[in-house]
Structure formats: structure tokens, C-alpha cells
Design an enzyme around this catalytic site. Structure first.
Site, PDB file in Angstrom:
ATOM      1  N   GLY A  62      -4.328  12.012  -8.475  1.00 15.88           N
ATOM      2  CA  GLY A  62      -5.483  12.633  -7.815  1.00 15.88           C
ATOM      3  C   GLY A  62      -5.333  14.149  -7.737  1.00 15.88           C
ATOM      4  O   GLY A  62      -4.316  14.711  -8.170  1.00 15.88           O
ATOM      5  N   ALA A  70      -4.854  10.008  -0.557  1.00 14.38           N
ATOM      6  CA  ALA A  70      -5.630   8.862  -0.072  1.00 14.38           C
ATOM      7  C   ALA A  70      -7.096   9.260  -0.001  1.00 14.38           C
ATOM      8  O   ALA A  70      -7.419  10.450   0.093  1.00 14.38           O
ATOM      9  CB  ALA A  70      -5.145   8.443   1.315  1.00 14.38           C
ATOM     10  N   GLU A 129      -0.634   2.539  -8.408  1.00 12.94           N
ATOM     11  CA  GLU A 129      -0.193   3.203  -7.172  1.00 12.94           C
ATOM     12  C   GLU A 129       0.491   2.196  -6.247  1.00 12.94           C
ATOM     13  O   GLU A 129       1.531   2.498  -5.646  1.00 12.94           O
ATOM     14  CB  GLU A 129      -1.389   3.848  -6.468  1.00 12.94           C
TER      15      GLU A 129
HETATM   16  C1  5RP Z   1      -6.390   7.675  -6.935  1.00 11.04           C
HETATM   17  C2  5RP Z   1      -6.220   7.757  -5.474  1.00 11.04           C
HETATM   18  C3  5RP Z   1      -6.099   9.113  -4.863  1.00 11.04           C
HETATM   19  O1  5RP Z   1      -4.945   9.172  -4.120  1.00 11.04           O
HETATM   20  C4  5RP Z   1      -7.284   9.353  -3.972  1.00 11.04           C
HETATM   21  O2  5RP Z   1      -8.456   9.148  -4.710  1.00 11.04           O
HETATM   22  C5  5RP Z   1      -7.265  10.767  -3.384  1.00 11.04           C
HETATM   23  O3  5RP Z   1      -7.513  11.693  -4.375  1.00 11.04           O
HETATM   24  P1  5RP Z   1      -7.689  13.239  -4.077  1.00 11.04           P
HETATM   25  O4  5RP Z   1      -6.341  13.770  -3.769  1.00 11.04           O
HETATM   26  O5  5RP Z   1      -8.255  13.783  -5.381  1.00 11.04           O
HETATM   27  O6  5RP Z   1      -8.659  13.397  -2.951  1.00 11.04           O
HETATM   28  O7  5RP Z   1      -6.155   6.790  -4.758  1.00 11.04           O
HETATM   29  O8  5RP Z   1      -6.584   6.363  -7.351  1.00 11.04           O
END
Ligand code: 5RP
Length: 219
Positions: free
Chosen positions: A29, A83, A103
Site C-alpha cells: 500500500g 490498514a 498479507e
Molecule cells: C492492501 C492493504 C493496505 O494495507 C491498505 O489498503 C492500506 O493502504 P494505504 O496505506 O495505501 O492506505 O490492505 O491490500
């Protein structure tokens, strides 16, 4: 401070939980991208990483950080990941970036899950963010009916296949008051690869980026 600055801030704070020379788990992410960049800038580097996605693997390797197969390690001291939502007990919704299955696999190898997030991710009850569910393609319609029976509104994420070649159903309208019970329930439906509730693999600690600085929440 902007959301991007908060992400960079917590990513930097997370490097203090990384033992130089160790093998660590790395999530996926935009917040984790900042963390990977911060890892690369550490004066004493890690030995290697177990990565939760092709995207993170590419970024790690571009920085010259070795990525090893999850099957080659028995245990990781830490797994660091973002998250989509986290509650006050460390339960999370994840999978906005479609990497939820890998994950959870890497989180399962780790003794500690350190969540890095900006303060917009902290919620009283999980569910405002659409819950991702990765499914085997032939089960998509039936899993969708089951999710509807739970009170949610499922929608196949358009044009997306995970690193495992599977589609994702995003479920809106669920108020997840008992994350462990809902994770357990959805996990046992035929064709579900992974549900994006991380209750069994919840965060041990969260570094939360706020305008006042990094808040450390322990669970
Ligand atoms: C990917 C995830 C990421 O941890 C979640 O989407 C958070 O992403 P970001 O740091 O871009 O807000 O679960 O599958």
C-alpha cells in the site's frame, strides 16, 4: 500536515521497530511504500524481507533489498503493514490494495504485527470501508448471496485480479461489531480465499500519524 506527510512520518517511526540484519515481513500500500523507502535509507540494512505482493516485491528489489520466499522462513519478528480501518482493539479491515491473502499469510508468520496508518483509519466500529473478500471465481455469485444475507451489499471489484489470479468482492453496509465472529463465519464458506477482516491476526501495535505527532497504540 497532509495525509501523505502523516504516512511518511509513521513509516519513518516504524523503522525503530526493525532490527538491522533481520528478516522482516513487509505489507502493501501507499503507507508501506513510504516504509520501504525509509527501510532503504536505514544506515544498517535488514538482511531480507518476505513481501506480501508483487508491487512491494518490485519496490523492495528496486532499492536493492533482498526478497525471500515465505516458505523459506519459520518465523518473523515483525510484520509491518497499513490498514484500511483499525479499531481500538487492533482489529483491522485490509485489502483495499487487493493483497489481503498474502498479507494474512505473512502476518501469520510474524510474532508482532505493527500497523502504520494515518489517523483517518482509526474507527470505533469496522465497516464503513467496504470489506474486501477474495474468492475463487466460480464461487463469486454464491459468496455474494451469502454476503447479502449477512446484510451487506456486495460488488465485484471491476477489472481487478489479485496476485493469486482471483477476483475480489467489496462489501458495503456491514457494521462489524464482532470482527472475530464475522471473520470466522466468512472464512468457512466454500470458495472464500480470504476475508479482509484481520481479527485473528490483529495488530499488536499501531503507529498512528496525527497532527500532534505519532501516537502509539498497543493492543
Ligand atoms: C492492501 C492493504 C493496505 O494495507 C491498505 O489498503 C492500506 O493502504 P494505504 O496505506 O495505501 O492506505 O490492505 O491490500
Amino acid at each position: 500536515m497532509t495525509q501523505d506527510e502523516l504516512k511518511a512520518f509513521v513509516a519513518q517511526a516504524a523503522t525503530h521497530y526493525v532490527q538491522p540484519g533481520s528478516v522482516i515481513g513487509v505489507g502493501t500500500g501507499s503507507t508501506v511504500n513510504c516504509f520501504i523507502d525509509a527501510l532503504a535509507a536505514m544506515p544498517q540494512r535488514i538482511a531480507a524481507a518476505v513481501s506480501s505482493s508483487q508491487a512491494s516485491t518490485e519496490r523492495l528489489r528496486a532499492h536493492g533489498i533482498e526478497v525471500v520466499d515465505a516458505n523459506s522462513v519459520e518465523q518473523l519478528a515483525v510484520y509491518i503493514d497499513g490498514a484500511d480501518e483499525i479499531d481500538h482493539r487492533g482489529h483491522m479491515i485490509k485489502g483495499g490494495g487487493a493483497a489481503l491473502t498474502r498479507e494474512k499469510i505473512v502476518a501469520d508468520l510474524a510474532q508482532r504485527f505493527i500497523c502504520i496508518a494515518d489517523e483517518s483509519k482509526l474507527v470505533a466500529t469496522l465497516g464503513a470501508f467496504a470489506l474486501p473478500v477474495e474468492v475463487i471465481p466460480m464461487a463469486a455469485a454464491q459468496v455474494g448471496r451469502r454476503l447479502r444475507a449477512l446484510g451487506g451489499t456486495p460488488l465485484l471489484r471491476p477489472g481487478v485480479l489479485t496476485d493469486n489470479g482471483c477476483p475480489i468482492i467489496d462489501v458495503r453496509g456491514l457494521r462489524i461489531t464482532d470482527p472475530l465472529a464475522m471473520e470466522t463465519e466468512i472464512d468457512q464458506w466454500p470458495g472464500v480465499v480470504c476475508v479482509g477482516i484481520f481479527a485473528r491476526h490483529k495488530a499488536s501495535l499501531c503507529l498512528l500519524g496525527t497532527a500532534q505527532g505519532v501516537r502509539t497504540l498497543t493492543f
